[in-house]
Design a protein around this motif. Structure first.
Motif, PDB file in Angstrom:
ATOM      1  N   PRO A 194      19.140   0.686 -19.896  1.00 18.35           N
ATOM      2  CA  PRO A 194      19.172   0.317 -20.982  1.00 18.35           C
ATOM      3  C   PRO A 194      19.044   0.828 -22.762  1.00 18.35           C
ATOM      4  N   ASP A 195      17.978   1.300 -22.108  1.00 23.03           N
ATOM      5  CA  ASP A 195      17.334   2.195 -23.559  1.00 23.03           C
ATOM      6  C   ASP A 195      17.883   3.531 -23.470  1.00 23.03           C
ATOM      7  N   THR A 196      19.019   3.965 -22.482  1.00 23.41           N
ATOM      8  CA  THR A 196      19.091   5.478 -23.114  1.00 23.41           C
ATOM      9  C   THR A 196      21.049   5.492 -23.468  1.00 23.41           C
ATOM     10  N   PHE A 246      15.260  10.399  -6.784  1.00 26.86           N
ATOM     11  CA  PHE A 246      15.795   9.808  -7.516  1.00 26.86           C
ATOM     12  C   PHE A 246      17.459  11.004  -7.800  1.00 26.86           C
ATOM     13  N   ALA A 247      17.738  10.851  -6.545  1.00 26.25           N
ATOM     14  CA  ALA A 247      18.845  11.316  -6.383  1.00 26.25           C
ATOM     15  C   ALA A 247      20.028  11.433  -7.322  1.00 26.25           C
ATOM     16  N   ASP A 248      20.563   9.880  -7.029  1.00 25.35           N
ATOM     17  CA  ASP A 248      21.435   9.378  -7.115  1.00 25.35           C
ATOM     18  C   ASP A 248      21.896   9.734  -8.920  1.00 25.35           C
ATOM     19  N   GLU A 249      22.811  10.902  -8.798  1.00 24.04           N
ATOM     20  CA  GLU A 249      23.296  11.279 -10.569  1.00 24.04           C
ATOM     21  C   GLU A 249      24.113   9.996 -11.206  1.00 24.04           C
ATOM     22  N   ALA A 250      24.485   9.569 -10.978  1.00 27.34           N
ATOM     23  CA  ALA A 250      25.341   7.974 -11.868  1.00 27.34           C
ATOM     24  C   ALA A 250      23.617   7.199 -12.026  1.00 27.34           C
ATOM     25  N   ALA A 251      23.167   6.758 -11.411  1.00 28.77           N
ATOM     26  CA  ALA A 251      21.763   6.059 -11.884  1.00 28.77           C
ATOM     27  C   ALA A 251      20.836   7.134 -12.487  1.00 28.77           C
ATOM     28  N   PHE A 252      20.508   8.685 -12.138  1.00 21.28           N
ATOM     29  CA  PHE A 252      19.230   9.105 -12.950  1.00 21.28           C
ATOM     30  C   PHE A 252      19.588  10.238 -12.650  1.00 21.28           C
ATOM     31  N   ALA A 253      18.732  10.904 -14.943  1.00 14.70           N
ATOM     32  CA  ALA A 253      19.129  12.319 -15.941  1.00 14.70           C
ATOM     33  C   ALA A 253      17.084  12.694 -15.282  1.00 14.70           C
ATOM     34  N   LEU A 254      17.026  13.460 -14.590  1.00 13.07           N
ATOM     35  CA  LEU A 254      15.833  14.237 -14.529  1.00 13.07           C
ATOM     36  C   LEU A 254      15.892  15.563 -15.057  1.00 13.07           C
ATOM     37  N   ARG A 302      14.285  12.861 -27.246  1.00  5.04           N
ATOM     38  CA  ARG A 302      15.482  12.996 -27.513  1.00  5.04           C
ATOM     39  C   ARG A 302      16.353  13.437 -26.552  1.00  5.04           C
ATOM     40  N   LEU A 303      15.468  14.138 -25.249  1.00  9.02           N
ATOM     41  CA  LEU A 303      15.798  14.183 -23.946  1.00  9.02           C
ATOM     42  C   LEU A 303      16.588  13.139 -23.217  1.00  9.02           C
ATOM     43  N   HIS A 304      16.223  12.093 -23.752  1.00  5.12           N
ATOM     44  CA  HIS A 304      16.366  10.893 -22.758  1.00  5.12           C
ATOM     45  C   HIS A 304      17.610  10.098 -23.799  1.00  5.12           C
ATOM     46  N   GLY A 305      18.124  10.628 -24.676  1.00  5.16           N
ATOM     47  CA  GLY A 305      19.135   9.837 -25.473  1.00  5.16           C
ATOM     48  C   GLY A 305      18.269   8.500 -25.969  1.00  5.16           C
ATOM     49  N   LEU A 306      17.356   8.352 -26.530  1.00  5.49           N
ATOM     50  CA  LEU A 306      16.197   7.226 -27.085  1.00  5.49           C
ATOM     51  C   LEU A 306      17.220   7.044 -28.249  1.00  5.49           C
ATOM     52  N   ALA A 307      17.554   5.293 -28.871  1.00  3.05           N
ATOM     53  CA  ALA A 307      18.221   5.169 -30.489  1.00  3.05           C
ATOM     54  C   ALA A 307      16.858   5.334 -31.424  1.00  3.05           C
ATOM     55  N   PRO A 308      16.317   6.225 -32.578  1.00  2.00           N
ATOM     56  CA  PRO A 308      15.149   6.548 -33.378  1.00  2.00           C
ATOM     57  C   PRO A 308      14.685   4.792 -33.531  1.00  2.00           C
ATOM     58  N   GLU A 309      16.210   3.797 -33.570  1.00  2.00           N
ATOM     59  CA  GLU A 309      15.841   2.201 -34.335  1.00  2.00           C
ATOM     60  C   GLU A 309      14.813   1.612 -33.406  1.00  2.00           C
ATOM     61  N   ARG A 310      14.893   2.573 -31.605  1.00  2.00           N
ATOM     62  CA  ARG A 310      13.950   1.425 -31.065  1.00  2.00           C
ATOM     63  C   ARG A 310      12.939   2.596 -30.775  1.00  2.00           C
ATOM     64  N   THR A 311      12.584   3.576 -30.876  1.00  2.00           N
ATOM     65  CA  THR A 311      11.656   4.343 -30.680  1.00  2.00           C
ATOM     66  C   THR A 311      10.415   4.711 -31.410  1.00  2.00           C
ATOM     67  N   ALA A 362      11.948  -8.234 -23.702  1.00  2.00           N
ATOM     68  CA  ALA A 362      12.432  -9.284 -23.160  1.00  2.00           C
ATOM     69  C   ALA A 362      12.227  -9.438 -21.662  1.00  2.00           C
ATOM     70  N   ASP A 363      12.485  -8.110 -20.871  1.00  2.00           N
ATOM     71  CA  ASP A 363      12.578  -8.617 -19.819  1.00  2.00           C
ATOM     72  C   ASP A 363      12.504  -6.378 -19.187  1.00  2.00           C
ATOM     73  N   HIS A 364      12.583  -6.306 -18.226  1.00  2.00           N
ATOM     74  CA  HIS A 364      12.618  -5.163 -17.308  1.00  2.00           C
ATOM     75  C   HIS A 364      14.037  -5.020 -17.551  1.00  2.00           C
ATOM     76  N   SER A 365      14.437  -5.696 -17.125  1.00  2.00           N
ATOM     77  CA  SER A 365      15.663  -5.183 -16.465  1.00  2.00           C
ATOM     78  C   SER A 365      17.062  -5.139 -18.334  1.00  2.00           C
ATOM     79  N   ALA A 366      16.234  -5.174 -19.032  1.00  2.00           N
ATOM     80  CA  ALA A 366      17.000  -5.649 -21.367  1.00  2.00           C
ATOM     81  C   ALA A 366      16.836  -4.372 -21.494  1.00  2.00           C
ATOM     82  N   SER A 367      17.335  -3.976 -22.493  1.00  2.00           N
ATOM     83  CA  SER A 367      17.174  -3.080 -23.514  1.00  2.00           C
ATOM     84  C   SER A 367      15.680  -3.029 -24.090  1.00  2.00           C
ATOM     85  N   GLY A 368      14.609  -2.215 -24.358  1.00  2.00           N
ATOM     86  CA  GLY A 368      13.184  -1.859 -24.643  1.00  2.00           C
ATOM     87  C   GLY A 368      13.527  -1.057 -25.781  1.00  2.00           C
ATOM     88  N   VAL A 369      11.856  -0.951 -26.435  1.00  2.00           N
ATOM     89  CA  VAL A 369      12.214  -0.157 -27.898  1.00  2.00           C
ATOM     90  C   VAL A 369      10.050   0.525 -27.107  1.00  2.00           C
TER      91      VAL A 369
END
Length: 424
Positions: free
Chosen positions: A116-118, A151-159, A213-222, A180-187
């Motif tokens: 949800p963060d990436t 975490f080999a599922d490339e549709a779900a994970f980026a290593l 940067r590598l994880h593609g996190l939004a600056p305003e939420r980092t 707010a919840d582990h499954s929701a967007s976070g900071v």
């Protein structure tokens, strides 16, 4: 956006059969103070497994990561050494490094940003380069190989590869996430140190920014926050020795950050729902917090919606810490329970309950099931440990061909039982 199938899974490191007290970690007061003691790998591994079982009993998802190959002959060969060179005093720390079981502390395995963060909606993992300490700098490639299977599922994970070793990165031990919840967007909050103190500042700002940067996190939420240099000098070699976060809650010591109020405000700007549970120095000194690893606890969300703090027995048995915890539980704050666990063998080497686990928010169905724990698999792991793990290791045994053979055989037996021989 909420991803309904995502859950937090704690991946604990199984304590390896070469677990020993060589005192290799400068700035880690527990590790250096026990240098030369006799270790008990079998007890250490069973204590860690008991903690995993206890978390499963709470209704939490539990995974595990395996010990890395030890002794690391390739590490020694790169230095022009062999096991026999342990007889020379100047070589003993390097030979001991090749035996180190420090990968058991999977909080240093990687930094993890949930989907949800990436930017691409995948869970991103970057193995920590751990370049500050030679005994740990050898870990990341073997760690990545293991993560690539789990975490080999490339549709779900980026290593990713580790951040280049010009900049020190120590992984999730210096990373917090608020949501707010582990499954929701976070900071996501990265805590870094500045060099020049009595002990190394292991997490660099440059490495933290690179991971974001590598994880593609939004600056305003980092958010990037400096750790208090006095805390590092006092023995808080990672942020998770003085702070832990979960959901909306930051549980922290008053002296954790260089700019305490500035740190709280920076998080609140990105995450207004923040709830700070601060432990004042007047109630628990920084020295006592570090000695008892109060903050190297697992702050977990239970299925009933409450939060609990999984603390080492050293915290529970401290008069000052116990007094604070009792007052906290009697109040109406967000942390309603405290669960003490015995990880004494890990604690003596400088790692508490939080050091032993890597938090990954993911759909369990996308994780290789061989790395997910249930009671039957826990029984299997325990049976291998009880048969193959050394009961004790004395410092003079490091470099011994006989002990090396036992350590290699023990790990191989575990890989075979778990059908993971590809990691041999």
């Amino acid at each position: 956006m909420k991803h309904a199938k995502l859950q937090e899974i704690n991946f604990d490191g199984i304590v390896g059969p070469s677990h020993n007290y060589a005192g290799l970690s400068l700035g880690n007061l527990a590790a250096t103070s026990h240098a030369g003691d006799i270790s008990h790998p079998r007890a250490a591994a069973l204590q860690g497994l008991a903690k995993m079982r206890a978390n499963m009993a709470l209704g939490l998802q539990q995974g595990f990561l395996l010990p890395l190959p030890r002794p690391n002959e390739g590490f020694l060969a790169g230095l022009g050494l062999t096991q026999d060179d342990a007889v020379e005093p100047e070589n003993r720390p390097l030979v001991a490094a090749a035996w180190s079981a420090s990968a058991m502390w999977t909080a240093n395995a990687a930094t993890v940003s949930p989907a949800p963060d990436t930017a691409d909606g995948r869970c991103h993992l970057t193995p920590a380069n751990l370049v500050t300490m030679p005994h740990r700098a050898q870990e990341w490639r073997d760690t990545k190989a293991q993560l690539a299977i789990a975490f080999a599922d490339e549709a779900a994970f980026a290593l990713h590869d580790a951040v280049p070793p010009f900049f020190g990165d120590e992984g999730a031990a210096n990373h917090m996430r608020f949501c707010a919840d582990h499954s929701a967007s976070g900071v996501e909050v990265f805590v870094f140190g500045r060099p020049g103190g009595a002990f190394p500042a292991r997490q660099s700002l440059q490495a933290s920014r690179a991971v974001a940067r590598l994880h593609g996190l939004a600056p305003e939420r980092t958010v990037f926050i400096e750790q208090n240099p006095f805390a590092i000098a006092a023995g808080a070699f990672h942020n998770d020795v003085v702070s832990v976060a979960n959901g909306r809650v930051l549980f922290t010591h008053e002296e954790a950050f260089a700019d305490r109020e500035g740190a709280y405000e920076a998080i609140r700007v990105a995450f207004p729902e923040l709830q700070v549970v601060e432990v004042p120095s007047s109630e628990v000194s920084l020295a006592e917090a570090i000695a008892t690893y109060l903050f190297n606890a697992q702050l977990v969300s239970l299925p009933d919606g409450n939060m609990a703090l999984v603390v080492p027995m050293e915290s529970w048995n401290s008069t000052a810490v116990r007094g604070f915890l009792d007052r906290m539980m009697s109040g109406d704050g967000p942390i309603g329970g405290v669960i003490p666990v015995d990880v004494t063998q890990s604690m003596a080497n400088g790692g508490g309950p939080a050091c032993l686990r890597l938090r990954v928010v993911a759909d369990p169905a996308t994780v290789d099931p061989r790395f997910l724990l249930d009671e039957a698999k826990a029984d299997t792991i325990a049976s291998v440990i009880e048969v193959h793990w050394p009961e004790s290791i004395e410092p003079a045994q490091i470099g011994s061909a006989e002990l090396a053979g036992k350590v290699v055989t023990a790990r191989a037996a575990l890989l075979e039982k778990l059908d993971l021989d590809q990691l041999a």
